[in-house]
Design a protein around this motif. Structure first.
Motif, PDB file in Angstrom:
ATOM      1  N   THR A  50       0.782  -1.355   0.012  1.00  0.00           N
ATOM      2  CA  THR A  50       0.003  -0.014  -0.162  1.00  0.00           C
ATOM      3  C   THR A  50       0.930   1.215  -0.162  1.00  0.00           C
ATOM      4  OG1 THR A  50      -2.016   1.096   1.100  1.00  0.00           O
ATOM      5  CG2 THR A  50      -0.377   0.163   2.522  1.00  0.00           C
ATOM      6  N   ILE A  51       0.264   2.376  -0.459  1.00  0.00           N
ATOM      7  CA  ILE A  51       0.984   3.868  -0.335  1.00  0.00           C
ATOM      8  C   ILE A  51       0.245   4.771  -0.128  1.00  0.00           C
ATOM      9  CG2 ILE A  51       0.154   3.823  -2.791  1.00  0.00           C
ATOM     10  CD1 ILE A  51       3.204   5.252  -3.472  1.00  0.00           C
ATOM     11  N   SER A  52       0.620   5.514   0.831  1.00  0.00           N
ATOM     12  CA  SER A  52      -0.130   6.683   1.347  1.00  0.00           C
ATOM     13  C   SER A  52      -0.156   7.907   0.264  1.00  0.00           C
ATOM     14  CB  SER A  52       0.536   7.112   2.770  1.00  0.00           C
ATOM     15  OG  SER A  52       1.588   7.754   2.419  1.00  0.00           O
ATOM     16  N   SER A  53      -0.961   8.629   0.659  1.00  0.00           N
ATOM     17  CA  SER A  53      -1.129   9.862  -0.280  1.00  0.00           C
ATOM     18  C   SER A  53       0.167  10.727  -0.079  1.00  0.00           C
ATOM     19  CB  SER A  53      -2.295  10.912   0.224  1.00  0.00           C
ATOM     20  OG  SER A  53      -2.134  11.101   1.516  1.00  0.00           O
ATOM     21  N   GLY A  54       0.907  10.708   0.869  1.00  0.00           N
ATOM     22  CA  GLY A  54       2.378  11.203   0.988  1.00  0.00           C
ATOM     23  C   GLY A  54       3.373  10.437   0.574  1.00  0.00           C
ATOM     24  N   GLY A  55       3.160   9.249  -0.120  1.00  0.00           N
ATOM     25  CA  GLY A  55       4.427   8.386  -0.497  1.00  0.00           C
ATOM     26  C   GLY A  55       4.907   7.444   0.140  1.00  0.00           C
ATOM     27  N   LEU A  56       4.425   7.154   1.423  1.00  0.00           N
ATOM     28  CA  LEU A  56       4.721   6.217   2.447  1.00  0.00           C
ATOM     29  C   LEU A  56       4.463   4.684   1.768  1.00  0.00           C
ATOM     30  CD1 LEU A  56       6.080   5.242   5.131  1.00  0.00           C
ATOM     31  CD2 LEU A  56       3.865   5.378   5.908  1.00  0.00           C
ATOM     32  N   LYS A  57       5.378   3.742   1.628  1.00  0.00           N
ATOM     33  CA  LYS A  57       4.946   2.565   1.180  1.00  0.00           C
ATOM     34  C   LYS A  57       5.370   1.498   2.112  1.00  0.00           C
ATOM     35  CE  LYS A  57       6.908   4.129  -3.390  1.00  0.00           C
ATOM     36  NZ  LYS A  57       7.903   3.834  -4.567  1.00  0.00           N
ATOM     37  N   ILE A  58       4.381   0.553   2.366  1.00  0.00           N
ATOM     38  CA  ILE A  58       4.273  -0.812   3.108  1.00  0.00           C
ATOM     39  C   ILE A  58       3.967  -1.879   2.289  1.00  0.00           C
ATOM     40  CG2 ILE A  58       3.204  -1.466   5.328  1.00  0.00           C
ATOM     41  CD1 ILE A  58       2.349   1.347   5.874  1.00  0.00           C
ATOM     42  N   TYR A  59       4.844  -2.829   2.713  1.00  0.00           N
ATOM     43  CA  TYR A  59       4.841  -4.055   2.177  1.00  0.00           C
ATOM     44  C   TYR A  59       4.685  -5.376   2.990  1.00  0.00           C
ATOM     45  CZ  TYR A  59       7.011  -1.670  -1.772  1.00  0.00           C
ATOM     46  OH  TYR A  59       7.201  -0.766  -2.758  1.00  0.00           O
ATOM     47  N   ALA A  60       3.971  -6.083   2.552  1.00  0.00           N
ATOM     48  CA  ALA A  60       3.880  -7.500   3.475  1.00  0.00           C
ATOM     49  C   ALA A  60       5.086  -8.088   3.261  1.00  0.00           C
ATOM     50  CB  ALA A  60       2.610  -8.294   2.692  1.00  0.00           C
ATOM     51  N   GLY A  61       5.332  -8.785   4.449  1.00  0.00           N
ATOM     52  CA  GLY A  61       6.642  -9.553   4.440  1.00  0.00           C
ATOM     53  C   GLY A  61       6.966 -10.496   3.336  1.00  0.00           C
ATOM     54  N   ALA A  62       5.804 -11.039   3.016  1.00  0.00           N
ATOM     55  CA  ALA A  62       6.214 -12.392   2.007  1.00  0.00           C
ATOM     56  C   ALA A  62       6.704 -11.651   0.353  1.00  0.00           C
ATOM     57  CB  ALA A  62       4.816 -12.958   1.778  1.00  0.00           C
ATOM     58  N   LYS A  64       8.146  -8.366   0.177  1.00  0.00           N
ATOM     59  CA  LYS A  64       9.219  -7.356   0.394  1.00  0.00           C
ATOM     60  C   LYS A  64      10.331  -7.554  -0.452  1.00  0.00           C
ATOM     61  CE  LYS A  64      10.466  -4.040   3.943  1.00  0.00           C
ATOM     62  NZ  LYS A  64      10.506  -3.700   5.424  1.00  0.00           N
ATOM     63  N   GLY A  65      11.025  -6.715  -1.078  1.00  0.00           N
ATOM     64  CA  GLY A  65      12.141  -6.924  -1.846  1.00  0.00           C
ATOM     65  C   GLY A  65      11.990  -7.403  -3.351  1.00  0.00           C
ATOM     66  N   ARG A  66      10.389  -7.936  -3.578  1.00  0.00           N
ATOM     67  CA  ARG A  66      10.206  -8.593  -4.809  1.00  0.00           C
ATOM     68  C   ARG A  66       9.364  -7.427  -5.465  1.00  0.00           C
ATOM     69  NH1 ARG A  66       7.814 -13.154  -5.089  1.00  0.00           N
ATOM     70  NH2 ARG A  66       6.813 -12.992  -3.119  1.00  0.00           N
ATOM     71  N   PHE A  67       8.222  -6.716  -4.744  1.00  0.00           N
ATOM     72  CA  PHE A  67       7.182  -6.311  -5.116  1.00  0.00           C
ATOM     73  C   PHE A  67       7.544  -4.642  -5.011  1.00  0.00           C
ATOM     74  CE2 PHE A  67       3.583  -9.653  -5.116  1.00  0.00           C
ATOM     75  CZ  PHE A  67       4.348 -10.370  -5.861  1.00  0.00           C
ATOM     76  N   THR A  68       7.254  -3.905  -6.115  1.00  0.00           N
ATOM     77  CA  THR A  68       7.340  -2.476  -5.677  1.00  0.00           C
ATOM     78  C   THR A  68       6.082  -1.801  -6.027  1.00  0.00           C
ATOM     79  OG1 THR A  68       9.788  -2.450  -6.348  1.00  0.00           O
ATOM     80  CG2 THR A  68       8.501  -0.505  -6.268  1.00  0.00           C
ATOM     81  N   ILE A  69       5.427  -0.970  -5.274  1.00  0.00           N
ATOM     82  CA  ILE A  69       4.379  -0.167  -5.475  1.00  0.00           C
ATOM     83  C   ILE A  69       4.575   1.151  -5.786  1.00  0.00           C
ATOM     84  CG2 ILE A  69       3.976   0.453  -2.952  1.00  0.00           C
ATOM     85  CD1 ILE A  69       0.942   0.150  -3.481  1.00  0.00           C
ATOM     86  N   SER A  70       3.564   1.636  -6.835  1.00  0.00           N
ATOM     87  CA  SER A  70       3.964   3.171  -7.036  1.00  0.00           C
ATOM     88  C   SER A  70       2.812   3.871  -7.697  1.00  0.00           C
ATOM     89  CB  SER A  70       5.280   3.121  -8.237  1.00  0.00           C
ATOM     90  OG  SER A  70       4.817   2.483  -9.163  1.00  0.00           O
ATOM     91  N   GLN A  71       2.835   4.973  -7.763  1.00  0.00           N
ATOM     92  CA  GLN A  71       1.421   5.904  -8.457  1.00  0.00           C
ATOM     93  C   GLN A  71       2.106   6.662  -9.494  1.00  0.00           C
ATOM     94  OE1 GLN A  71       0.146   7.581  -4.841  1.00  0.00           O
ATOM     95  NE2 GLN A  71      -1.675   6.836  -5.226  1.00  0.00           N
ATOM     96  N   GLY A  72       1.279   7.006 -10.617  1.00  0.00           N
ATOM     97  CA  GLY A  72       1.269   7.869 -11.537  1.00  0.00           C
ATOM     98  C   GLY A  72       1.382   9.438 -10.901  1.00  0.00           C
ATOM     99  N   ASN A  73       2.002  10.167 -11.814  1.00  0.00           N
ATOM    100  CA  ASN A  73       2.141  11.665 -10.998  1.00  0.00           C
ATOM    101  C   ASN A  73       0.818  12.200 -10.869  1.00  0.00           C
ATOM    102  OD1 ASN A  73       4.957  11.416 -11.673  1.00  0.00           O
ATOM    103  ND2 ASN A  73       4.812  12.306 -13.619  1.00  0.00           N
ATOM    104  N   ASP A  74      -0.208  11.928 -11.502  1.00  0.00           N
ATOM    105  CA  ASP A  74      -1.682  12.340 -11.292  1.00  0.00           C
ATOM    106  C   ASP A  74      -2.276  11.637 -10.099  1.00  0.00           C
ATOM    107  OD1 ASP A  74      -3.493  10.964 -13.863  1.00  0.00           O
ATOM    108  OD2 ASP A  74      -2.118  10.073 -12.329  1.00  0.00           O
ATOM    109  N   LYS A  75      -1.560  10.556  -9.474  1.00  0.00           N
ATOM    110  CA  LYS A  75      -2.080   9.795  -8.498  1.00  0.00           C
ATOM    111  C   LYS A  75      -3.496   9.017  -8.687  1.00  0.00           C
ATOM    112  CE  LYS A  75       0.296  11.902  -4.732  1.00  0.00           C
ATOM    113  NZ  LYS A  75       0.221  12.482  -3.329  1.00  0.00           N
ATOM    114  N   ASN A  76      -3.873   9.041 -10.220  1.00  0.00           N
ATOM    115  CA  ASN A  76      -5.119   8.283 -10.406  1.00  0.00           C
ATOM    116  C   ASN A  76      -4.705   7.078 -11.009  1.00  0.00           C
ATOM    117  OD1 ASN A  76      -6.650  10.396 -10.004  1.00  0.00           O
ATOM    118  ND2 ASN A  76      -6.520  11.353 -11.906  1.00  0.00           N
ATOM    119  N   THR A  77      -3.393   6.608 -11.257  1.00  0.00           N
ATOM    120  CA  THR A  77      -3.020   5.337 -11.659  1.00  0.00           C
ATOM    121  C   THR A  77      -2.039   4.709 -10.442  1.00  0.00           C
ATOM    122  OG1 THR A  77      -3.040   6.059 -13.638  1.00  0.00           O
ATOM    123  CG2 THR A  77      -2.018   3.904 -13.422  1.00  0.00           C
ATOM    124  N   LEU A  78      -2.228   3.516 -10.242  1.00  0.00           N
ATOM    125  CA  LEU A  78      -1.559   2.812  -9.094  1.00  0.00           C
ATOM    126  C   LEU A  78      -1.028   1.610  -9.956  1.00  0.00           C
ATOM    127  CD1 LEU A  78      -1.124   2.523  -6.097  1.00  0.00           C
ATOM    128  CD2 LEU A  78      -3.006   0.851  -6.037  1.00  0.00           C
TER     129      LEU A  78
END
Length: 126
Positions: A50-62, A64-78
């Motif tokens: 998950t990613i917060s509106s401020g850009g904080l990213k949190i991953y499940a342990g399973a 972590k290190g393999r998956f990367t979450i990100s948002q588009g510049n307009d924050k309408n795409t995840l």
């Protein structure tokens, strides 16, 4: 009306990669989280990242290190970039949004997300 539409799922072999996308409409939040939640056959839903509106990213342990979450510049795409996929990653992946989650509550808890997409299937073969 909030609408979340996922794409990018598919079938890959173990060790492969996939990128999931989620297009959001009708959802704007100055705070809150957008994330990916998955459900494997016969198992409960689990928060993946998950990613917060401020850009904080949190991953499940399973993942972590393999998956990367990100948002588009307009924050309408995840996005969810998934590398080194394993058969255990096989599941339906849902994009979800939460306008707010209490401070003391896990940000990966599926029940905290009121808005969900229809899901996209990821299948990893050994």
């Amino acid at each position: 009306q909030v609408q979340l539409v996922e794409s990018g799922g598919g079938s890959v072999q173990s060790g492969g990669s996939l990128t999931l996308s989620c297009a959001a409409s009708g959802y704007t939040a100055s705070s809150g989280y957008m994330g990916w939640i998955r459900q494997a056959p016969g198992k409960q839903r689990e928060g993946v990242a998950t990613i917060s509106s401020g850009g904080l990213k949190i991953y499940a342990g399973a993942v972590k290190g393999r998956f990367t979450i990100s948002q588009g510049n307009d924050k309408n795409t995840l996005y969810l970039q998934m590398n080194s996929l394993k058969p255990d990653d096989t599941a339906m992946y849902y994009c979800a949004a939460a306008p707010q989650i209490p401070f003391s509550v896990s940000k990966l808890l599926p029940s905290q997300y009121p808005y969900w997409g229809q899901g996209t299937q990821v299948t990893v073969s050994s």
